[in-house]
Design a protein around this motif. Structure first.
Motif, PDB file in Angstrom:
ATOM      1  N   UNK A  65     -28.519  11.306   4.852  1.00 20.16           N
ATOM      2  CA  UNK A  65     -28.273  12.846   5.446  1.00 20.16           C
ATOM      3  C   UNK A  65     -28.062  13.678   4.373  1.00 20.16           C
ATOM      4  N   UNK A  66     -27.861  14.800   4.672  1.00 17.80           N
ATOM      5  CA  UNK A  66     -27.571  16.081   3.578  1.00 17.80           C
ATOM      6  C   UNK A  66     -26.295  15.709   2.844  1.00 17.80           C
ATOM      7  N   UNK A  67     -25.172  14.942   3.391  1.00 16.92           N
ATOM      8  CA  UNK A  67     -24.154  14.442   2.773  1.00 16.92           C
ATOM      9  C   UNK A  67     -24.086  12.906   2.290  1.00 16.92           C
ATOM     10  N   UNK A  68     -23.794  12.770   1.089  1.00 21.05           N
ATOM     11  CA  UNK A  68     -23.765  11.303   0.613  1.00 21.05           C
ATOM     12  C   UNK A  68     -22.661  10.690   1.140  1.00 21.05           C
ATOM     13  N   UNK A  69     -22.721   9.485   1.652  1.00 17.33           N
ATOM     14  CA  UNK A  69     -21.514   8.744   2.185  1.00 17.33           C
ATOM     15  C   UNK A  69     -21.548   7.231   1.175  1.00 17.33           C
ATOM     16  N   UNK A  70     -20.284   7.153   0.896  1.00 22.49           N
ATOM     17  CA  UNK A  70     -20.239   5.914  -0.133  1.00 22.49           C
ATOM     18  C   UNK A  70     -19.324   4.929   0.887  1.00 22.49           C
ATOM     19  N   UNK A  71     -19.794   3.613   0.329  1.00 21.26           N
ATOM     20  CA  UNK A  71     -19.024   2.394   1.161  1.00 21.26           C
ATOM     21  C   UNK A  71     -18.932   1.207   0.106  1.00 21.26           C
ATOM     22  N   UNK A  72     -18.059   0.237   0.288  1.00 15.22           N
ATOM     23  CA  UNK A  72     -17.672  -0.454  -0.623  1.00 15.22           C
ATOM     24  C   UNK A  72     -18.934  -1.883  -0.523  1.00 15.22           C
ATOM     25  N   UNK A  73     -19.323  -2.286  -1.562  1.00 12.16           N
ATOM     26  CA  UNK A  73     -20.218  -3.460  -1.500  1.00 12.16           C
ATOM     27  C   UNK A  73     -19.633  -4.812  -1.917  1.00 12.16           C
ATOM     28  N   UNK A  74     -18.539  -4.412  -2.504  1.00 12.54           N
ATOM     29  CA  UNK A  74     -17.358  -5.598  -2.809  1.00 12.54           C
ATOM     30  C   UNK A  74     -16.141  -5.469  -2.508  1.00 12.54           C
ATOM     31  N   UNK A  75     -15.606  -6.370  -1.578  1.00 10.00           N
ATOM     32  CA  UNK A  75     -14.609  -6.297  -0.895  1.00 10.00           C
ATOM     33  C   UNK A  75     -13.179  -6.275  -1.713  1.00 10.00           C
ATOM     34  N   UNK A  76     -12.212  -5.486  -1.457  1.00 12.49           N
ATOM     35  CA  UNK A  76     -10.842  -5.492  -2.374  1.00 12.49           C
ATOM     36  C   UNK A  76     -10.465  -7.005  -2.427  1.00 12.49           C
ATOM     37  N   UNK A  77     -10.589  -7.946  -1.473  1.00 12.27           N
ATOM     38  CA  UNK A  77      -9.826  -9.231  -1.662  1.00 12.27           C
ATOM     39  C   UNK A  77     -10.741 -10.007  -2.539  1.00 12.27           C
ATOM     40  N   UNK A  78     -11.980  -9.640  -2.320  1.00 14.78           N
ATOM     41  CA  UNK A  78     -13.000 -10.277  -3.684  1.00 14.78           C
ATOM     42  C   UNK A  78     -12.706  -9.832  -4.808  1.00 14.78           C
ATOM     43  N   UNK A  79     -12.597  -8.724  -5.170  1.00 18.58           N
ATOM     44  CA  UNK A  79     -12.348  -8.188  -6.496  1.00 18.58           C
ATOM     45  C   UNK A  79     -11.073  -8.546  -7.144  1.00 18.58           C
ATOM     46  N   UNK A  80      -9.862  -8.503  -6.200  1.00 19.98           N
ATOM     47  CA  UNK A  80      -8.832  -9.100  -6.453  1.00 19.98           C
ATOM     48  C   UNK A  80      -8.587 -10.503  -7.068  1.00 19.98           C
ATOM     49  N   UNK A  81      -9.211 -11.399  -6.236  1.00 21.52           N
ATOM     50  CA  UNK A  81      -9.324 -12.791  -6.538  1.00 21.52           C
ATOM     51  C   UNK A  81      -9.959 -13.127  -7.793  1.00 21.52           C
ATOM     52  N   UNK A  82     -11.299 -12.255  -8.055  1.00 24.96           N
ATOM     53  CA  UNK A  82     -12.025 -12.651  -9.329  1.00 24.96           C
ATOM     54  C   UNK A  82     -11.078 -12.051 -10.615  1.00 24.96           C
ATOM     55  N   UNK A  83     -10.448 -10.879 -10.508  1.00 24.55           N
ATOM     56  CA  UNK A  83      -9.703 -10.394 -11.401  1.00 24.55           C
ATOM     57  C   UNK A  83      -8.327 -11.135 -11.926  1.00 24.55           C
ATOM     58  N   UNK A  84      -7.849 -11.490 -10.760  1.00 21.54           N
ATOM     59  CA  UNK A  84      -6.457 -12.472 -10.969  1.00 21.54           C
ATOM     60  C   UNK A  84      -7.038 -13.739 -11.536  1.00 21.54           C
ATOM     61  N   UNK A  85      -8.091 -14.470 -11.205  1.00 18.70           N
ATOM     62  CA  UNK A  85      -8.525 -15.850 -11.644  1.00 18.70           C
ATOM     63  C   UNK A  85      -8.903 -15.372 -13.372  1.00 18.70           C
ATOM     64  N   UNK A  86      -9.574 -14.271 -13.668  1.00 16.23           N
ATOM     65  CA  UNK A  86      -9.699 -13.787 -14.859  1.00 16.23           C
ATOM     66  C   UNK A  86      -8.545 -13.745 -15.758  1.00 16.23           C
ATOM     67  N   UNK A  87      -7.599 -12.860 -15.155  1.00 14.33           N
ATOM     68  CA  UNK A  87      -6.465 -12.546 -15.923  1.00 14.33           C
ATOM     69  C   UNK A  87      -5.546 -13.896 -16.322  1.00 14.33           C
ATOM     70  N   UNK A  88      -5.453 -14.732 -15.284  1.00 21.06           N
ATOM     71  CA  UNK A  88      -4.782 -15.769 -15.424  1.00 21.06           C
ATOM     72  C   UNK A  88      -5.500 -16.833 -16.424  1.00 21.06           C
ATOM     73  N   UNK A  89      -6.839 -16.863 -16.250  1.00 19.02           N
ATOM     74  CA  UNK A  89      -7.293 -17.633 -17.379  1.00 19.02           C
ATOM     75  C   UNK A  89      -7.279 -17.136 -18.604  1.00 19.02           C
ATOM     76  N   UNK A  90      -7.625 -15.833 -19.064  1.00 26.43           N
ATOM     77  CA  UNK A  90      -7.444 -15.255 -20.245  1.00 26.43           C
ATOM     78  C   UNK A  90      -6.013 -15.317 -20.971  1.00 26.43           C
ATOM     79  N   UNK A  91      -5.126 -14.844 -20.183  1.00 26.62           N
ATOM     80  CA  UNK A  91      -3.909 -14.656 -20.778  1.00 26.62           C
ATOM     81  C   UNK A  91      -2.865 -15.951 -20.730  1.00 26.62           C
ATOM     82  N   UNK A  92      -3.106 -16.933 -19.680  1.00 25.89           N
ATOM     83  CA  UNK A  92      -2.304 -18.081 -19.496  1.00 25.89           C
ATOM     84  C   UNK A  92      -3.047 -19.350 -19.270  1.00 25.89           C
ATOM     85  N   UNK A  93      -4.416 -19.520 -19.869  1.00 24.82           N
ATOM     86  CA  UNK A  93      -5.160 -20.555 -19.969  1.00 24.82           C
ATOM     87  C   UNK A  93      -5.317 -21.108 -18.453  1.00 24.82           C
ATOM     88  N   UNK A  94      -5.368 -20.272 -17.519  1.00 25.01           N
ATOM     89  CA  UNK A  94      -5.562 -20.871 -16.328  1.00 25.01           C
ATOM     90  C   UNK A  94      -4.048 -21.462 -15.847  1.00 25.01           C
TER      91      UNK A  94
END
Length: 131
Positions: A65-94
C-alpha cells in the motif's frame, strides 16, 4: 534452512520491543510515537534502522500500500531465548549456577529472588513428573 538471526543493537532492540508489543503490523509513524521520550529520532533515522532490521531478517516490510507496514519475523521469545543462551555461554561457560552465584554475590539478586527461582524450579520439575 533457517537463517541465523543476528544480534540487535540497543536502538534496534528498542524498535523490536515496540513491534513485539504491537497488536499487528505497524507504521514508522506509530513506532516514532511509541519511542518518543526514549528515542526521539527524526523519521529518516528510524527508517534507516528499520531497513537495517529488515536486512538482518528481523522485520518484514509490507509495501503493498502507500504506507509501509512493519511486522516481526523473529518472535520476542525466540530472540530472548537465543540471546540468553549466548550470554550464559559467553560469560559463564554455560553454567546457570555460576550466573546465579555471581548475581547473588554482587547483591544484584536477593533472597526473595532465590525463593522465586526455587518456586519456578519446583513448578518446572512438577510439570516433568506429570508429562
Amino acid at each position: 534452512m533457517k537463517q541465523q538471526v543476528k544480534k540487535l543493537g540497543d536502538a534496534e532492540l528498542d524498535i523490536m520491543l515496540a513491534i513485539w508489543q504491537a497488536p499487528g503490523p505497524v507504521t514508522s509513524t506509530w513506532l516514532q510515537e511509541q519511542l518518543r521520550g526514549k528515542r526521539d529520532w527524526p523519521l529518516s533515522a528510524l527508517m534507516t534502522t528499520l531497513a537495517r532490521l529488515a536486512d538482518k531478517g528481523f522485520v518484514l516490510c509490507d509495501r503493498s500500500t502507500r504506507t509501509n507496514y512493519y511486522s516481526a519475523l523473529v518472535s520476542e521469545a525466540e530472540y530472548k531465548t537465543r540471546e540468553s543462551r549466548s550470554f550464559l555461554q559467553r560469560l559463564h561457560a554455560g553454567s546457570l549456577p555460576s550466573l546465579v552465584a555471581g548475581l547473588y554475590g554482587s547483591q544484584a539478586i536477593g533472597d526473595a529472588d532465590l525463593e522465586e527461582l526455587r518456586a519456578l524450579i519446583d513448578a518446572l520439575e512438577g510439570g516433568k513428573a506429570d508429562g
